[in-house]
Write a protein that holds these residues in place. Structure first.
Motif, short mmCIF file in Angstrom:
data_model
loop_
_atom_site.label_atom_id
_atom_site.label_comp_id
_atom_site.label_asym_id
_atom_site.label_seq_id
_atom_site.Cartn_x
_atom_site.Cartn_y
_atom_site.Cartn_z
N ASN A 18 0.84 -1.21 0.00
CA ASN A 18 0.00 0.00 0.00
C ASN A 18 0.87 1.25 0.00
N TYR A 19 0.23 2.39 -0.21
CA TYR A 19 0.97 3.66 -0.29
C TYR A 19 0.65 4.52 0.93
N SER A 23 8.12 7.14 4.08
CA SER A 23 9.57 7.30 3.96
C SER A 23 9.99 8.72 3.58
N TRP A 108 11.48 -5.02 -0.63
CA TRP A 108 12.71 -4.46 -1.21
C TRP A 108 13.91 -5.16 -0.58
N ALA A 110 16.84 -5.66 -1.48
CA ALA A 110 18.18 -5.04 -1.49
C ALA A 110 18.47 -4.48 -0.11
N HIS A 138 8.81 2.01 10.10
CA HIS A 138 8.15 0.85 9.48
C HIS A 138 9.16 -0.18 8.99
N PHE A 250 18.04 8.35 -1.49
CA PHE A 250 18.11 7.86 -0.10
C PHE A 250 18.96 6.61 0.06
N ASN A 364 6.45 3.49 -4.74
CA ASN A 364 6.91 3.59 -3.36
C ASN A 364 8.42 3.78 -3.31
N GLY A 366 10.74 1.99 -5.14
CA GLY A 366 11.49 0.73 -5.26
C GLY A 366 11.58 0.25 -6.70
O1 SUG Z 1 12.81 2.21 2.31
N1 SUG Z 1 9.87 2.60 0.43
C1 SUG Z 1 11.20 1.98 0.59
C2 SUG Z 1 11.87 1.83 -0.76
C3 SUG Z 1 13.15 1.03 -0.64
C4 SUG Z 1 13.96 1.07 -1.91
N2 SUG Z 1 15.12 0.29 -1.76
C5 SUG Z 1 16.32 0.53 -2.36
N3 SUG Z 1 16.60 1.68 -2.93
N4 SUG Z 1 17.20 -0.38 -2.31
C6 SUG Z 1 12.06 2.81 1.53
O2 SUG Z 1 11.99 4.04 1.48
C7 SUG Z 1 7.67 3.33 1.21
C8 SUG Z 1 6.52 2.71 1.94
C9 SUG Z 1 5.33 3.62 2.03
O3 SUG Z 1 5.48 4.84 2.00
O4 SUG Z 1 4.21 3.08 2.17
C10 SUG Z 1 9.01 2.61 1.41
O5 SUG Z 1 9.21 2.06 2.49
#
Ligand code: SUG
Length: 447
Positions: A18-19, A23, A108, A110, A138, A250, A364, A366
């Motif tokens: 979900n959105y 972050s 995610w 990674a 989160h 980020f 999101n 990713g």
């Molecule tokens: O941690 N987004 C993740 C995206 C992670 C991306 N990973 C790499 N670049 N390796 C983060 O920011 C958003 C969730 C939300 O807003 O519902 C989020 O967690």
């Protein structure tokens, strides 16, 4: 010497994608907050990418999603009663905390862990440290279950060393493989492990971003290198340019990516770039190395953040040739599209450009590279991996059937209130542990 290869373990998008805008510093996450998410489509998009890379002849694994909501965390912050009551109280009094406990962010992978392959580690084993992800609430709730899923995936204790995640607290902020790259002439030879950090935790006077948080600290990266027994003469710690973090980069994997003897990077990715590149060259040794520098006047940092050009996967098709795996957004930006045309003409190992639709995850923040955790293994080591986590035709078909059966088409923030969602998730994950042979890895299976 046994043959080594790279296996990509993609995160299976969980049923509660979900959105929620959780972050700060991740521009897409904030921009798309409150949108209607499509969990089924998200999971199928991810599986399709993984399957397509398997069909290219690459080895592909899958990492299971987490139990959501995380009821234990909701209880720890004072919500009481039955699961239904806990959810209802949290929805009314602190919907942002409920949303965090419902996030599907473990997709995610990674960010799941940093993994060093056996040729780089003094004891000749594969070392795994789950990321503590403590910069975002989160995500900070992920490491323990991630560690257990990794243990159920990388099973053989004679081959895999599972470390505990680094201490919680901002000093050891660790985001896993998103800030870690390995260069090598061949996968089976000892490589150069390249760690990129955003700030110094114990030295406040050093450069750091002003607007957005730097999630990875130097001290965390150094700890991982120590835990894994890496050779200091083959390890590099480089600082990300704080201005790019403030522009929405980020993680380092949003602005550069490497594979084998290739480093594809934006010219503003790093601080002291010339020194870092010289160190890569020196520690890599005499064999040929390719640096592909993308200039800001062709692709700006903003273009990189919008399209995720660098959140690409560089995968080896054979000994010398590679493909670059990109999200569809790269084709929609005229400057990035033009750059990719030029890249094809340049003298370098990238011979194929492959574009995938992972829009649900992109919204999101990713991209393709966020969705996968790279693990370099040889034939014997892969025998120590749980076979039901390796994507075969059969496991792929099973997972698609499982997603179709259990996932909702749409999910909004208000629907997180619905207690039926909790039980839907539990039924789904219970079945998944059978498909992927994960034992009773989820807390709800232990009660
Ligand atoms: O941690 N987004 C993740 C995206 C992670 C991306 N990973 C790499 N670049 N390796 C983060 O920011 C958003 C969730 C939300 O807003 O519902 C989020 O967690």
């Amino acid at each position: 010497m046994e043959k080594f290869f790279e296996v990509n373990f993609d995160g299976l998008v969980g049923p509660t994608h979900n959105y929620a805008g959780l972050s700060v510093g991740n521009i897409a996450s904030l921009k798309n907050a409150g949108e209607i998410a499509r969990p089924k489509e998200a999971a199928l998009q991810g599986l399709k990418k993984a399957k397509s890379l398997k069909d290219l002849g690459l080895k592909q694994g899958i990492l299971a999603p987490h139990q959501r909501p995380d009821l234990e965390v909701l209880k720890r912050v004072g919500f009481t009663g039955s699961p239904e009551q806990i959810i209802e109280k949290a929805f009314k009094r602190a919907p942002e905390i409920l949303a965090a406990c419902y996030s599907s962010s473990p997709m995610w992978t990674a960010n799941a862990a940093t993994i060093s392959p056996s040729p780089d580690c003094t004891d000749g084993k594969v070392h795994i440290t789950p990321a503590n992800l403590n910069s975002k609430f989160h995500r900070s709730i992920e490491p323990e279950l991630t560690g257990n899923i990794l243990k159920q995936t990388f099973k053989d204790e004679n081959i895999f060393v599972h470390h505990r995640h680094l201490p919680e607290g901002l000093h050891f902020g660790d985001e896993g493989a998103a800030n870690h790259t390995r260069f090598c002439s061949e996968y089976g030879k000892s490589g150069v492990e390249f760690f990129v950090y955003g700030r110094h935790a114990f030295h406040a006077g050093k450069p750091h971003p002003k607007k957005f948080p730097a999630r990875q600290t130097l001290e965390a990266s150094q700890s991982i290198a120590r835990l894994h027994g890496l050779d200091p003469s083959k390890t590099i710690f480089a600082q990300q340019d704080p201005n790019t973090i403030d522009a929405g980069v980020f993680h380092n994997d949003v602005i550069s990516v490497g594979n084998k003897n290739l480093y594809f990077y934006h010219e503003k990715a790093l601080l002291n770039t010339d020194d870092v590149l010289a160190e890569i060259k020196e520690k890599f040794g005499d064999s040929e190395f390719h640096f592909i520098r993308v200039p800001d006047n062709q692709v700006s940092v903003q273009d990189a953040v919008e399209t995720y050009l660098f959140n690409s996967q560089l995968v080896s098709l054979n000994e010398t040739e590679m493909a670059i795996v990109l999200p569809q957004e790269c084709e929609e930006n005229p400057r990035v599209k033009a750059y990719l045309e030029e890249l094809k003409e340049l003298e370098n190992p990238i011979k194929e450009v492959k574009i995938y639709d992972v829009k649900q995850s992109m919204k999101n923040g990713g991209g393709p590279a966020c969705l996968r955790l790279r693990v370099c293994l040889n034939e014997s080591e892969i025998k120590g991996v749980n076979p039901s986590t390796i994507l075969s035709e059969n496991i792929y078909a099973e997972l698609v059937r499982w997603v179709e059966k259990h996932y909702r088409d749409e999910l909004t923030a208000n629907e997180l209130r619905d207690p039926k969602l909790l039980y839907e998730c539990q039924r789904a994950l219970d079945e998944l542990t059978q498909i992927m042979e994960l034992g009773s890895v989820y807390p709800f299976q232990k009660n």
